[in-house]
Design a protein around this motif. Structure first.
Motif, PDB file in Angstrom:
ATOM      1  N   MET A 206       0.815  -1.205   0.000  1.00 34.75           N
ATOM      2  CA  MET A 206       0.000   0.000   0.000  1.00 34.75           C
ATOM      3  C   MET A 206       0.855   1.264   0.000  1.00 34.75           C
ATOM      4  O   MET A 206       0.452   2.305  -0.520  1.00 34.75           O
ATOM      5  CB  MET A 206      -0.940  -0.001   1.212  1.00 34.75           C
ATOM      6  CG  MET A 206      -2.047  -1.036   1.139  1.00 34.75           C
ATOM      7  SD  MET A 206      -3.169  -0.954   2.569  1.00 34.75           S
ATOM      8  CE  MET A 206      -3.953   0.640   2.289  1.00 34.75           C
ATOM      9  N   ALA A 207       2.048   1.167   0.604  1.00 35.79           N
ATOM     10  CA  ALA A 207       2.949   2.323   0.662  1.00 35.79           C
ATOM     11  C   ALA A 207       3.841   2.431  -0.574  1.00 35.79           C
ATOM     12  O   ALA A 207       4.639   3.364  -0.691  1.00 35.79           O
ATOM     13  CB  ALA A 207       3.811   2.238   1.920  1.00 35.79           C
ATOM     14  N   GLY A 208       3.719   1.469  -1.496  1.00 33.11           N
ATOM     15  CA  GLY A 208       4.541   1.490  -2.694  1.00 33.11           C
ATOM     16  C   GLY A 208       5.978   1.070  -2.445  1.00 33.11           C
ATOM     17  O   GLY A 208       6.873   1.377  -3.245  1.00 33.11           O
ATOM     18  N   ALA A 220       0.945  -9.958  -7.675  1.00 39.39           N
ATOM     19  CA  ALA A 220      -0.301 -10.026  -8.456  1.00 39.39           C
ATOM     20  C   ALA A 220      -1.516 -10.136  -7.538  1.00 39.39           C
ATOM     21  O   ALA A 220      -2.542  -9.467  -7.754  1.00 39.39           O
ATOM     22  CB  ALA A 220      -0.249 -11.206  -9.423  1.00 39.39           C
ATOM     23  N   SER A 221      -1.396 -10.976  -6.492  1.00 40.57           N
ATOM     24  CA  SER A 221      -2.509 -11.137  -5.553  1.00 40.57           C
ATOM     25  C   SER A 221      -2.764  -9.850  -4.785  1.00 40.57           C
ATOM     26  O   SER A 221      -3.917  -9.466  -4.544  1.00 40.57           O
ATOM     27  CB  SER A 221      -2.207 -12.275  -4.569  1.00 40.57           C
ATOM     28  OG  SER A 221      -2.128 -13.513  -5.228  1.00 40.57           O
ATOM     29  N   LEU A 222      -1.695  -9.154  -4.403  1.00 38.88           N
ATOM     30  CA  LEU A 222      -1.830  -7.901  -3.674  1.00 38.88           C
ATOM     31  C   LEU A 222      -2.485  -6.826  -4.544  1.00 38.88           C
ATOM     32  O   LEU A 222      -3.319  -6.060  -4.067  1.00 38.88           O
ATOM     33  CB  LEU A 222      -0.461  -7.427  -3.191  1.00 38.88           C
ATOM     34  CG  LEU A 222       0.130  -8.203  -2.008  1.00 38.88           C
ATOM     35  CD1 LEU A 222       1.625  -7.923  -1.875  1.00 38.88           C
ATOM     36  CD2 LEU A 222      -0.591  -7.839  -0.717  1.00 38.88           C
ATOM     37  N   LYS A 223      -2.113  -6.788  -5.800  1.00 38.92           N
ATOM     38  CA  LYS A 223      -2.695  -5.815  -6.729  1.00 38.92           C
ATOM     39  C   LYS A 223      -4.195  -6.035  -6.868  1.00 38.92           C
ATOM     40  O   LYS A 223      -4.993  -5.101  -6.772  1.00 38.92           O
ATOM     41  CB  LYS A 223      -2.021  -5.920  -8.098  1.00 38.92           C
ATOM     42  CG  LYS A 223      -2.557  -4.956  -9.149  1.00 38.92           C
ATOM     43  CD  LYS A 223      -1.794  -5.118 -10.458  1.00 38.92           C
ATOM     44  CE  LYS A 223      -2.255  -4.098 -11.505  1.00 38.92           C
ATOM     45  NZ  LYS A 223      -3.661  -4.280 -11.891  1.00 38.92           N
ATOM     46  N   GLN A 224      -4.591  -7.294  -7.066  1.00 36.29           N
ATOM     47  CA  GLN A 224      -6.011  -7.603  -7.205  1.00 36.29           C
ATOM     48  C   GLN A 224      -6.760  -7.322  -5.897  1.00 36.29           C
ATOM     49  O   GLN A 224      -7.868  -6.784  -5.912  1.00 36.29           O
ATOM     50  CB  GLN A 224      -6.188  -9.072  -7.593  1.00 36.29           C
ATOM     51  CG  GLN A 224      -7.647  -9.468  -7.803  1.00 36.29           C
ATOM     52  CD  GLN A 224      -7.803 -10.909  -8.244  1.00 36.29           C
ATOM     53  OE1 GLN A 224      -6.824 -11.570  -8.587  1.00 36.29           O
ATOM     54  NE2 GLN A 224      -9.023 -11.403  -8.235  1.00 36.29           N
ATOM     55  N   ALA A 225      -6.123  -7.684  -4.772  1.00 39.28           N
ATOM     56  CA  ALA A 225      -6.759  -7.466  -3.476  1.00 39.28           C
ATOM     57  C   ALA A 225      -6.973  -5.977  -3.216  1.00 39.28           C
ATOM     58  O   ALA A 225      -8.007  -5.571  -2.676  1.00 39.28           O
ATOM     59  CB  ALA A 225      -5.897  -8.071  -2.365  1.00 39.28           C
TER      60      ALA A 225
END
Length: 243
Positions: A206-208, A220-225
């Protein structure tokens, strides 16, 4: 022209930028507690912590949850209206907390009671509420990538990871009054263990801070989530504010 101050990381920087004439602010200053000497827990704070304690208890039952929820009439009203909303598409209207528990199940009820009670905390900015809700929902979604983590526990951990900023107290002081499981406690205070790794990955994403991810394969999972969580938060806040 309206001026925007970027990378505002502390409340002191926020106050300084305001004095300089900035009207818009971007940064994580609202995610950190504004510690005030002598600050103690208010009655509302204690009620929230007691509720969280009961929700986290392994011995929690439908009856014990109903008893504590019913102590807050506003919480009961909001919960019943949300449960009866189109979000859940139930075949009949729910008229009591006990019916809601049966219809939703204990884990789902825990999530919504925690969500409603914490987002009603006084003096909490909308930006902070949105940040914490996105984080909590991302933790819940990413839990599917960790076989040993209960999604409900992941959601609660994400919510509690911002409670210090909500209450403006040190997290360690809050945890002394919040007898949560050792798994949740170590994840929050030390970001260790499997649950701690999950929370850490979500916060870094979330903080990049891509290079800080302890498992790059989760990108990929974090992006979709995150995408799903942003939409979920908008709908959720709409429901809560409307009811």
């Amino acid at each position: 022209m309206t001026l925007l101050a970027e990378k505002v990381e502390t409340h002191d920087e926020f106050e300084y930028c305001k004095k300089l004439g900035f009207k818009l602010f971007q940064g994580y200053f609202f995610c950190r507690p504004q510690l005030i000497e002598g600050r103690t827990l208010s009655c509302n704070d204690l009620t929230t912590l007691q509720l969280i304690t009961e929700l986290e208890s392994e011995d929690a039952t439908a009856q014990s949850l109903e008893a504590i929820v019913c102590k807050d009439p506003e919480l009961v009203l909001r919960l019943l209206k949300i449960v009866n909303s189109a979000r859940f598409s139930l075949s009949r209207n729910i008229s009591s907390i006990s019916e809601a528990i049966i219809a939703l199940g204990v884990d789902e009820l825990k999530k919504w009671v925690l969500l409603i009670s914490t987002t009603q905390a006084p003096h909490t900015s909308n930006a902070l509420i949105q940040e914490i809700l996105v984080r909590a929902h991302m933790c819940e979604k990413i839990a599917d990538d960790y076989d040993a983590i209960n999604p409900s526990t992941a959601f609660m951990t994400g919510m509690l990871s911002g409670i210090d900023a909500m209450l403006n107290l040190e997290l360690s002081d809050i945890m002394e009054q919040l007898p949560v499981s050792n798994e949740v406690s170590t994840a929050l205070l030390e970001q260790s263990g499997l649950l701690g790794q999950l929370l850490s990955n979500v916060k870094h994403y979330m903080a990049g801070e891509w290079d800080e991810l302890n498992d790059p394969n989760l990108t990929a999972s974090l992006k979709q989530a995150q995408e799903e969580s942003l939409l979920w938060v908008l709908d959720t806040l709409k429901d809560i504010n409307c009811h």
